[in-house]
Scaffold this active site. Structure first.
Site, PDB file in Angstrom:
ATOM      1  N   GLU A 260      16.769  -5.487  18.980  1.00 31.75           N
ATOM      2  CA  GLU A 260      16.934  -6.901  19.311  1.00 31.75           C
ATOM      3  C   GLU A 260      15.532  -7.475  19.388  1.00 31.75           C
ATOM      4  OE1 GLU A 260      17.000  -9.788  21.985  1.00 31.75           O
ATOM      5  OE2 GLU A 260      18.367  -8.543  23.168  1.00 31.75           O
ATOM      6  N   CYS A 299      14.741 -14.315  25.010  1.00 30.87           N
ATOM      7  CA  CYS A 299      15.008 -14.056  23.597  1.00 30.87           C
ATOM      8  C   CYS A 299      16.033 -15.047  23.053  1.00 30.87           C
ATOM      9  CB  CYS A 299      15.480 -12.633  23.407  1.00 30.87           C
ATOM     10  SG  CYS A 299      16.786 -12.162  24.538  1.00 30.87           S
TER      11      CYS A 299
HETATM   12  P1  NDP Z   1       6.463  -5.170  22.305  1.00 32.19           P
HETATM   13  O1  NDP Z   1       7.258  -5.057  21.084  1.00 32.19           O
HETATM   14  O2  NDP Z   1       5.026  -4.879  22.265  1.00 32.19           O
HETATM   15  O3  NDP Z   1       7.072  -4.227  23.451  1.00 32.19           O
HETATM   16  C1  NDP Z   1       8.443  -4.076  23.659  1.00 32.19           C
HETATM   17  C2  NDP Z   1       8.676  -2.705  24.256  1.00 32.19           C
HETATM   18  O4  NDP Z   1       8.273  -1.711  23.341  1.00 32.19           O
HETATM   19  C3  NDP Z   1       7.876  -2.445  25.504  1.00 32.19           C
HETATM   20  O5  NDP Z   1       8.626  -1.653  26.392  1.00 32.19           O
HETATM   21  C4  NDP Z   1       6.705  -1.684  24.983  1.00 32.19           C
HETATM   22  O6  NDP Z   1       6.067  -0.904  25.966  1.00 32.19           O
HETATM   23  C5  NDP Z   1       7.359  -0.826  23.955  1.00 32.19           C
HETATM   24  N1  NDP Z   1       6.472  -0.283  22.962  1.00 32.19           N
HETATM   25  C6  NDP Z   1       5.409  -0.870  22.384  1.00 32.19           C
HETATM   26  N2  NDP Z   1       4.857  -0.035  21.488  1.00 32.19           N
HETATM   27  C7  NDP Z   1       5.598   1.107  21.509  1.00 32.19           C
HETATM   28  C8  NDP Z   1       5.518   2.344  20.819  1.00 32.19           C
HETATM   29  N3  NDP Z   1       4.589   2.576  19.913  1.00 32.19           N
HETATM   30  N4  NDP Z   1       6.430   3.288  21.105  1.00 32.19           N
HETATM   31  C9  NDP Z   1       7.391   3.072  22.008  1.00 32.19           C
HETATM   32  N5  NDP Z   1       7.500   1.923  22.697  1.00 32.19           N
HETATM   33  C10 NDP Z   1       6.610   0.946  22.440  1.00 32.19           C
HETATM   34  O7  NDP Z   1       6.749  -6.588  22.834  1.00 32.19           O
HETATM   35  P2  NDP Z   1       6.104  -7.326  24.076  1.00 32.19           P
HETATM   36  O8  NDP Z   1       6.903  -6.961  25.268  1.00 32.19           O
HETATM   37  O9  NDP Z   1       4.645  -7.151  24.179  1.00 32.19           O
HETATM   38  O10 NDP Z   1       6.373  -8.789  23.627  1.00 32.19           O
HETATM   39  C11 NDP Z   1       5.718  -9.272  22.481  1.00 32.19           C
HETATM   40  C12 NDP Z   1       6.540 -10.327  21.822  1.00 32.19           C
HETATM   41  O11 NDP Z   1       7.844  -9.829  21.547  1.00 32.19           O
HETATM   42  C13 NDP Z   1       6.799 -11.529  22.663  1.00 32.19           C
HETATM   43  O12 NDP Z   1       5.708 -12.383  22.671  1.00 32.19           O
HETATM   44  C14 NDP Z   1       8.004 -12.097  21.968  1.00 32.19           C
HETATM   45  O13 NDP Z   1       7.638 -12.793  20.825  1.00 32.19           O
HETATM   46  C15 NDP Z   1       8.787 -10.879  21.587  1.00 32.19           C
HETATM   47  N6  NDP Z   1       9.801 -10.552  22.547  1.00 32.19           N
HETATM   48  C16 NDP Z   1      11.085 -10.677  22.184  1.00 32.19           C
HETATM   49  C17 NDP Z   1      12.081 -10.399  23.087  1.00 32.19           C
HETATM   50  C18 NDP Z   1      13.485 -10.461  22.736  1.00 32.19           C
HETATM   51  O14 NDP Z   1      14.317 -10.226  23.588  1.00 32.19           O
HETATM   52  N7  NDP Z   1      13.864 -10.745  21.518  1.00 32.19           N
HETATM   53  C19 NDP Z   1      11.801 -10.042  24.460  1.00 32.19           C
HETATM   54  C20 NDP Z   1      10.408  -9.921  24.747  1.00 32.19           C
HETATM   55  C21 NDP Z   1       9.477 -10.142  23.812  1.00 32.19           C
HETATM   56  P3  NDP Z   1       4.675  -1.372  26.632  1.00 32.19           P
HETATM   57  O15 NDP Z   1       4.962  -2.639  27.317  1.00 32.19           O
HETATM   58  O16 NDP Z   1       4.368  -0.273  27.553  1.00 32.19           O
HETATM   59  O17 NDP Z   1       3.726  -1.531  25.498  1.00 32.19           O
END
Ligand code: NDP
Length: 687
Positions: A260, A299
């Site tokens: 998602e 989201c």
């Molecule tokens: P990320 O995609 O960076 O992170 C989402 C999750 O993935 C976090 O738990 C993160 O952990 C984890 N993650 C990141 N890299 C890895 C990896 N290599 N292996 C396993 N897990 C990983 O998104 P952000 O939370 O930083 O948000 C960035 C952007 O995403 C926002 O600005 C927005 O545009 C979008 N977003 C969309 C959402 C939705 O519901 N559609 C919700 C939130 C954000 P960690 O935090 O420890 O890096």
């Protein structure tokens, strides 16, 4: 959080709270900038944690759906009783108490909702059947049934920072109901709130050990150990999602992966919703709410608002007026209507995305560089006031359909006719949700059918549902959450559909007797037992396949006339020989279907007080052969499914009821639904 030592977050893995090997990364209060927690999971043994979780799955699988549901109900109630503690910490994420309500009560409510839905809609068994038995041989010796059984791996839930509680609970509830264990990996930025909730969950002792584990920090080599029995769900950015989806172990093992991601959700103001109509006002309220709830970090938030060209100025002015009433400030302060973004970095990220949007659009409300707050320091806290852009030629624009500014940001765009508005929603390449505000059925039909293939959920807003609507941005546990294309192509929730995502569907073929042994459901051709009248048996004695073959009863013309006059159902097919003959289905006057059902009940009931407590309905009633005066009816009633109710002294019993005529033709077929006591006579309370 003032003057408090930062919390050193720990992961809960393999039955222990474990700290990572480094000091940890600082996590700051979104509104004050103070350090709240330190996070690190370096050096933790992820392979061992997965094994631990897989073993715990066996304990969950040994429980029935209803037992798992009752476990979740108790857990939800315990968490609800502690909600004040979660709310206190939630302020540090930048969330106002109202935002926190969506995350905390919304998350716990989702868990409780699943607990109740599972007991209402799932049998009290460990295997789920789906659809009807498919006969595969003319003589009835071979047939098939689809079943669902829990996957035997671990569900790894990688969550976003914006809903630290709801994001965990909305995935955990269907996982546990399905009978699978979970490892939750919250986004680092707000992991302290998830950690607190997991600590409280573990402390209740309600879950079998290993059913829930937590990673605070990086997942390390976790994904390298994925198998075909594991599931990964991901919520976050499209780029991370793509990276994880193509992880070699996930591809090699065809690990189920649900994503998602970003979503450029749209809302359409209908052509009929001119200023002064309730729909216009609702649209303004909704766009403003979606921009400011969680400071627009949702989201499902409205990013693109499509407006009839003639209403652009009216919308801009009304929106400006509404947004001016929603000041930013410290999340816990009484006057605050909008909290902070999750971090200063995130604010810079949103500002950068606004600059991207400015390639196609001009800012018409707000200024990302100037932050005004009622309370709180805009230099230390990640505050940002709402920014509304306007793109005059959305058909020729690109950035407004591509760039997601994950904050209090939306772009207004004009349309000239509804087809164009629908086509513009498609430019988002698939979103979680869209809404249309209209009171015109033709607009509702054209808009919804036009946008539905690109969306997982569509909301129609109008005056009649103004007070009751749950709103554009709220995913509900009974409704599908997820969208095609850019939204990730995933699907979550949707009631029991969401449970099935953690189960394997298998088509089982075999002879009915053995199929019945597998599913715990009687099916045509399986063993039967005819001894005592089955209505004399409590659940202690009743077995699948217990059967009654009744005596017969002839249906006379007098019966039909009596029934017609008694009930008032004097439909011509029962009363008028000539008219009935002219009907393509009948050869003369026929008995009422409900007369057949009533006579059947008269044939199969055992009238004395006994363990059968009530008849609460029938399912799948079909009248298959007309019954004419002079025909003789008989009934075969077979116990098909038994669901003892946990915590009650009765259960639900489903009976296969087949009514036949003197030629052995089936005239009616249905399931009779009854409540039956667990024991009979029931134990009397001590005097
Ligand atoms: P990320 O995609 O960076 O992170 C989402 C999750 O993935 C976090 O738990 C993160 O952990 C984890 N993650 C990141 N890299 C890895 C990896 N290599 N292996 C396993 N897990 C990983 O998104 P952000 O939370 O930083 O948000 C960035 C952007 O995403 C926002 O600005 C927005 O545009 C979008 N977003 C969309 C959402 C939705 O519901 N559609 C919700 C939130 C954000 P960690 O935090 O420890 O890096």
């Amino acid at each position: 959080m003032t003057d408090q030592t930062p919390i050193r977050l720990k992961s809960y893995l393999s039955g222990e709270w474990q700290a990572g090997s480094s000091d940890g990364k600082e996590l700051r209060d979104a509104a004050t900038g103070e350090v709240v927690a330190l996070i690190d999971a370096a050096g933790l043994d992820m392979g061992e944690a997965l094994d631990h979780g897989r073993q715990a799955g066996a304990k969950l699988r040994a429980m029935s759906f209803h037992e798992r549901a009752l476990m979740l109900k108790a857990l939800g109630q315990e968490l609800m009783a502690q909600k004040d503690d979660f709310h206190a910490l939630s302020l540090a994420t930048g969330a106002t108490p109202k935002d926190g309500w969506v995350d905390i009560e919304g998350g716990i409510g989702t868990m409780l909702g699943y607990a109740s839905k599972a007991r209402r809609e799932l049998p009290n068994t460990r295997v789920l059947t789906e659809g009807d038995v498919e006969p595969l041989a003319r003589d009835g010796s071979f047939s098939a049934q689809h079943i669902l059984t829990p996957l035997q791996g671990v569900a790894v839930h990688i969550n976003a920072y914006n809903f630290p509680c709801w994001g965990m609970l909305e995935k955990l509830a269907p996982t546990l109901i399905a009978g699978m264990s979970a490892i939750v990996k919250p986004a680092s930025q707000t992991a302290y709130l998830t950690e607190l909730m997991v600590r409280r969950i573990i402390a209740t002792g309600l879950l079998p050990e290993g059913a829930l584990q937590l990673i605070c920090g990086s997942v390390g080599d976790l994904l390298d150990h994925m198998t075909g029995q594991d599931v990964v769900t991901f919520t976050g950015s499209a780029s991370t999602g793509q990276k994880l989806r193509t992880h070699p172990a996930i591809i090699a093992n065809a690990t189920r992966f649900t994503m998602e991601a970003d979503s450029l959700n749209a809302s359409i103001l209908g052509p009929d919703a001119t200023p002064g109509t309730p729909e216009f006002d609702l649209f303004i309220r909704e766009v403003a709410a979606e921009m400011t709830v969680k400071a627009g970090q949702k989201c499902t938030a409205i990013r693109r608002a499509f407006i009839p060209r003639a209403q652009v100025l009216a919308v801009r002015d009304a929106l400006a007026e509404r947004l001016a009433k929603l000041p930013a400030g410290l999340p816990g302060d009484a006057g605050t209507r909008m909290g902070a973004l999750s971090s200063l970095d995130q604010r810079e990220e949103v500002r950068a995305r606004i600059r991207d949007l400015q390639a196609d659009a001009e800012i018409v409300i707000g200024d990302p560089a100037q932050v005004t707050t009622l309370t709180g320091d805009p230099d230390r806290g990640a505050f940002l006031n709402p920014v509304v852009l306007y793109c005059d030629r959305p058909g020729a624009a690109q950035a407004v359909h591509d760039v997601e500014a994950f904050g209090p940001v939306a772009t207004l765009m004009p349309y000239d006719d509804l087809d164009q508005a629908v086509a513009l929603t498609h430019r988002g390449k698939g979103s979680l949700v869209a809404s249309v505000f209209t009171d015109d059925p033709r607009v509702a039909e054209a808009a919804v059918l036009g946008i539905a293939p690109f969306h997982g959920r569509v909301l129609i807003g109008n005056r009649a549902s103004a007070k009751t609507s749950t709103g554009h941005g709220s995913p509900l546990y009974m409704l599908t959450h997820g969208g095609p294309g850019r939204a990730g192509g995933g699907e979550e929730l949707g009631g029991i559909r969401g449970v099935k995502h953690f189960m394997q569907r298998t088509a089982v073929q075999g002879t009915p007797r053995l199929l019945s042994a597998v599913t715990g459901r009687w099916t045509e051709g399986a063993d039967t037992r005819a001894d005592t009248h089955p209505f004399r048996k409590s659940l202690a004695d009743l077995r699948i396949g217990d059967q009654l073959v009744t005596g017969t009863r002839q249906v006379t013309l007098d019966d039909i006339e009596h029934f017609a006059n008694f009930t008032g159902d004097t439909f011509y097919a029962h009363m008028d020989e000539d008219a009935a003959r002219a009907n393509p289905f009948f050869e003369g006057r026929v008995a009422h279907g409900y007369l057949i059902v009533s006579f059947a009940a008269g044939l199969f009931v055992q009238p004395d007080p006994g363990p059968v407590l009530a008849n609460y309905g029938v399912d799948n009633l079909r009248f298959l052969t007309p019954v004419n005066p002079g025909d003789t009816l008989g009934v075969r009633l077979t116990c098909k499914e038994i669901n003892p109710r946990e915590g009650a002294d009765y259960g639900e019993v489903r009976w296969d009821c087949q009514v036949t005529n003197q030629k052995e033709e089936v005239v009616a077929q249905y399931d009779v639904l009854t409540m039956v006591a667990k024991t009979w006579p029931q134990a009397q309370p001590a005097a």
